[in-house]
Scaffold this motif. Structure first.
Motif, short mmCIF file in Angstrom:
data_model
loop_
_atom_site.label_atom_id
_atom_site.label_comp_id
_atom_site.label_asym_id
_atom_site.label_seq_id
_atom_site.Cartn_x
_atom_site.Cartn_y
_atom_site.Cartn_z
N TYR A 120 42.07 39.97 42.55
CA TYR A 120 42.52 40.56 41.29
C TYR A 120 41.65 41.75 40.89
O TYR A 120 42.16 42.79 40.47
N ASP A 125 43.16 45.47 40.70
CA ASP A 125 43.24 46.12 39.39
C ASP A 125 42.29 47.30 39.29
O ASP A 125 42.62 48.32 38.69
N VAL A 154 38.39 43.39 33.63
CA VAL A 154 39.51 42.55 33.24
C VAL A 154 39.04 41.48 32.27
O VAL A 154 37.87 41.09 32.27
N GLU A 155 39.96 41.01 31.47
CA GLU A 155 39.66 39.94 30.52
C GLU A 155 39.86 38.60 31.21
O GLU A 155 40.77 38.44 32.02
N ASP A 182 43.45 37.14 31.13
CA ASP A 182 44.38 37.76 32.07
C ASP A 182 44.11 37.30 33.49
O ASP A 182 45.03 37.02 34.26
N GLN A 215 45.30 33.71 33.98
CA GLN A 215 46.76 33.65 34.06
C GLN A 215 47.22 34.02 35.48
O GLN A 215 48.06 33.33 36.07
N GLN A 216 46.65 35.10 36.05
CA GLN A 216 47.07 35.53 37.39
C GLN A 216 46.62 34.55 38.46
O GLN A 216 47.39 34.21 39.36
N LEU A 225 53.78 34.85 36.51
CA LEU A 225 52.88 34.85 35.34
C LEU A 225 53.54 34.18 34.15
O LEU A 225 52.89 33.43 33.41
N ARG A 280 46.98 27.18 33.06
CA ARG A 280 46.11 28.30 32.69
C ARG A 280 44.77 27.80 32.18
O ARG A 280 43.73 28.32 32.55
#
Length: 190
Positions: free
Chosen positions: A31, A35, A39-40, A43, A46-47, A57, A65
């Motif tokens: 990820y 990206d 990143v948070e 997020d 979730q991925q 998603l 999650r």
């Protein structure tokens, strides 16, 4: 050993493999590399949950999650941050790449269970080429119907085409290439 951030000691291969033996940690790196920016945690969770549960998603349940979020926050991200493989600000819930994130790609090449045996192909091509050269040197008929230059061209083109196919295949199996980890991309072909 992997060079660390400026002024840091190199990271031993054993520690790299210890950190990266977990699939969830590899998904985190997928990820981040895909990206290319900070990143948070939400997020990311979730991925990663979507990849782990092989869903979209939108279809990730709150329970799925939360399981991923909790283990990322409490276990995986701190371990990866400690080794310098990524930077995790637990107060803000932000994860960022480091120089080590980019450097570890060599350790993350995916070797699927049914991967094509490229080494064996190249060995076979080499053996066939040697046998062909020996046959041409011994003037074995019907190989002598074509010139030596023609046979050298056939050998060169065969090796070049094989190498090009190999490069194309390997690029598609790298972490950070495509929308999902290579492990999932490869299993989708089964």
């Amino acid at each position: 050993m992997l060079n660390g951030p400026t002024g840091a000691e190199a990271l031993p291969k054993g520690e790299i493999f210890e950190v990266l033996r977990n699939q969830r940690r590899r998904y985190v790196l997928q990820y981040l590399k895909q990206d290319g920016r900070a990143v948070e945690l939400g997020d990311l969770a979730q991925q990663v949950a979507a990849w782990e549960y092989e869903t979209t998603l939108e279809e990730v349940t709150p329970a799925q999650r939360k399981r991923v979020y909790t283990t990322l926050q409490q276990t995986h991200l701190p371990k990866m941050d400690e080794s310098g493989i990524l930077s995790f600000d637990s107060d803000r819930g932000i994860i960022e790449s480091t120089t080590r994130t980019q450097d570890i790609s060599i350790y993350l090449e995916i070797v699927p269970g049914r991967e094509f045996a490229w080494r064996e192909l190249y060995l076979s091509l080499g053996a066939i080429s040697c046998a062909l050269v020996a046959a041409l040197w011994g003037e074995v008929y019907p190989l002598t119907n074509l010139s030596d230059l023609t046979w050298m061209t056939v050998i060169a083109v065969t090796f070049t085409a094989t190498a090009a196919a190999h490069i194309y295949y390997e690029r598609n199996m790298r972490l950070g290439h495509g929308e999902q980890p290579p492990e999932l991309s490869y299993s989708a072909d089964d």
